[in-house]
Design a protein around this motif. Structure first.
Motif, PDB file in Angstrom:
ATOM      1  N   UNK A 285     -65.153 -12.416 -11.191  1.00  0.00           N
ATOM      2  CA  UNK A 285     -66.409 -11.968 -11.028  1.00  0.00           C
ATOM      3  C   UNK A 285     -66.985 -10.977 -10.335  1.00  0.00           C
ATOM      4  N   UNK A 286     -66.196 -10.772  -9.016  1.00  0.00           N
ATOM      5  CA  UNK A 286     -66.419  -9.692  -8.066  1.00  0.00           C
ATOM      6  C   UNK A 286     -65.570  -8.447  -8.203  1.00  0.00           C
ATOM      7  N   UNK A 287     -65.050  -8.199  -9.304  1.00  0.00           N
ATOM      8  CA  UNK A 287     -64.066  -7.062  -9.629  1.00  0.00           C
ATOM      9  C   UNK A 287     -64.831  -5.970  -9.515  1.00  0.00           C
ATOM     10  N   UNK A 288     -65.944  -5.837  -9.986  1.00  0.00           N
ATOM     11  CA  UNK A 288     -66.816  -4.356  -9.774  1.00  0.00           C
ATOM     12  C   UNK A 288     -66.999  -3.981  -8.288  1.00  0.00           C
ATOM     13  N   UNK A 289     -66.935  -4.971  -7.494  1.00  0.00           N
ATOM     14  CA  UNK A 289     -67.213  -4.837  -6.203  1.00  0.00           C
ATOM     15  C   UNK A 289     -65.682  -3.987  -5.606  1.00  0.00           C
ATOM     16  N   UNK A 290     -64.608  -4.385  -5.922  1.00  0.00           N
ATOM     17  CA  UNK A 290     -63.352  -3.797  -5.463  1.00  0.00           C
ATOM     18  C   UNK A 290     -63.138  -2.696  -6.035  1.00  0.00           C
TER      19      UNK A 290
ATOM     20  N   UNK B  89     -57.083  -3.679  -4.761  1.00  0.00           N
ATOM     21  CA  UNK B  89     -58.320  -3.827  -5.552  1.00  0.00           C
ATOM     22  C   UNK B  89     -58.185  -4.080  -7.024  1.00  0.00           C
ATOM     23  N   UNK B  90     -56.917  -3.730  -7.640  1.00  0.00           N
ATOM     24  CA  UNK B  90     -56.655  -3.749  -9.207  1.00  0.00           C
ATOM     25  C   UNK B  90     -56.208  -5.412  -9.181  1.00  0.00           C
ATOM     26  N   UNK B  91     -55.543  -5.924  -8.235  1.00  0.00           N
ATOM     27  CA  UNK B  91     -55.176  -7.389  -8.386  1.00  0.00           C
ATOM     28  C   UNK B  91     -55.771  -8.331  -7.712  1.00  0.00           C
ATOM     29  N   UNK B  92     -55.647  -9.620  -7.941  1.00  0.00           N
ATOM     30  CA  UNK B  92     -56.188 -10.967  -7.013  1.00  0.00           C
ATOM     31  C   UNK B  92     -55.224 -10.985  -5.927  1.00  0.00           C
ATOM     32  N   UNK B  93     -55.073 -10.487  -4.757  1.00  0.00           N
ATOM     33  CA  UNK B  93     -54.119 -10.627  -3.730  1.00  0.00           C
ATOM     34  C   UNK B  93     -54.525 -11.454  -2.779  1.00  0.00           C
ATOM     35  N   UNK B  94     -53.821 -12.657  -2.511  1.00  0.00           N
ATOM     36  CA  UNK B  94     -53.937 -13.634  -1.512  1.00  0.00           C
ATOM     37  C   UNK B  94     -53.189 -13.361  -0.344  1.00  0.00           C
TER      38      UNK B  94
END
Length: 369
Positions: A99-104, A164-169
């Motif tokens: 959902x917050x991808x645009x922020x990244x 930013x491109x990947x959901x990195x934890x």
């Protein structure tokens, strides 16, 4: 039922915020439930802020309770609201990150756009995913590996593109109390064994924000999450909401069932954590942070200090030192009862950190200048 003509002053807004943040009265809820309610805790500083943020809100909270959640993968550390690292529940990670991808995306364009011009983002993301899912990597390691196949590119920019491109934890021991390590990353899907939400909707995000931070304006909501153009979402949700005005005539949205205490309800003295979202989640922070103190709390180098709340407003700063000392620095001379309450809160922090009566720690309440 109150309508748009009802005006809420800063004190009323402050009491509503403190009630929803569990800072008017501590709660016995499970830590994971509180993390979910708050929409996460800002956590770029390691490891104190999220632990101290929960301590201020929870009865009986111990460092092990949160460290265990991280080790068991029930909670994770990942870049979310405003592009900063937050500690969130596993489920919120899978829902909020897409959902917050645009922020990244915006953060990547504004900071590294020129250095990444002409790069194939899909190919970079695919290669980075393979690398971090083979084993967790620090950004230094990841950037060097990505630059090996792109020798004309800046390794640091490549690593940030992957972030930013990947959901990195960030994987443990990063973020564990007393056992932290380097920030090594893998994907949320690999770490949690579940896919990201394929179609997250902003409606739930908006409603959850109001539950934890309302009543609030569109600008407040957008300041908290970093997304823009959320006004239409609030308008769509209007049949489910109440509306008010603040003293400047701005429209406030809220949930009908959310607490809105009387402005004269007493607010206890509290020590609020560094980088606490209490201070970072509104465009207008005056409900808890007097404008004259803003620069003393939010420093030029990007720090947000721990704060002393007196009667619901920031009235000083505090810190837990590496020498097991809690130092409270009021901005004004404290009344005797408030000073005693501040010392009690500081002793509570000291005991939490292992520096209580048997740990050799101490509390110091400075004299206001």
């Amino acid at each position: 039922m109150p309508g748009p003509q009802a005006v809420l002053g800063p004190r009323a807004l402050g009491r509503a915020l403190l009630a929803r943040q569990h800072l008017l009265a501590r709660t016995g809820l499970a830590p994971l439930d509180v993390i979910h309610h708050l929409g996460g805790l800002q956590a770029q500083a390691v490891p104190q802020p999220p632990y101290l943020g929960l301590l201020s809100r929870l009865d009986g909270f111990t460092p092990e309770a949160l460290s265990t959640l991280l080790e068991q993968r029930a909670a994770v550390r990942i870049a979310l609201q405003r592009g900063t690292i937050h500690l969130v529940t596993a489920q919120d990670c899978l829902t909020l990150r897409p959902l917050l991808q645009p922020v990244l995306d915006q953060a990547l364009r504004s900071t590294y756009g020129k250095r990444l011009s002409g790069l194939d983002p899909a190919a970079l993301a695919a290669e980075a995913r393979t690398l971090v899912e083979a084993q967790p990597r620090t950004f230094q390691q990841l950037g060097a590996l990505l630059a090996a196949t792109r020798p004309d590119r800046d390794p640091a920019a490549l690593a940030q593109a992957a972030r930013c491109l990947l959901p990195l934890v960030q994987v443990p021991p990063r973020g564990l109390w007393g056992r932290s390590g380097p920030a090594a990353h893998t994907t949320a899907e690999a770490w949690l064994g579940r896919p990201l939400d394929p179609a997250p909707a902003p409606d739930e995000l908006v409603l959850r924000y109001l539950a934890a931070f309302g009543p609030a304006t569109v600008a407040d909501l957008q300041k908290w999450c970093g997304l823009s153009r959320l006004g239409p979402v609030l308008k769509r949700l209007m049949p489910e909401l109440l509306t008010f005005l603040d003293e400047q005539g701005r429209l406030l949205y809220d949930l009908p069932e959310a607490p809105r205490p009387d402005p004269d309800v007493p607010a206890p003295v509290r020590l609020v954590a560094p980088f606490d979202n209490l201070l970072l989640s509104h465009a207008d922070r005056s409900r808890v942070l007097p404008e004259r103190y803003k620069d003393r709390v939010m420093t030029r180098n990007g720090l947000v200090l721990g704060t002393l709340l007196v009667d619901g407003l920031v009235a000083g700063t505090w810190r837990l030192t590496g020498e097991q000392e809690v130092v409270v620095e009021p901005f004004v001379r404290l009344a005797r009862a408030d000073r005693a309450a501040a010392e009690t809160e500081a002793q509570r922090v000291l005991a939490f950190a292992g520096g209580g009566a048997d740990g050799g720690g101490s509390v110091r309440i400075a004299v206001a200048e």
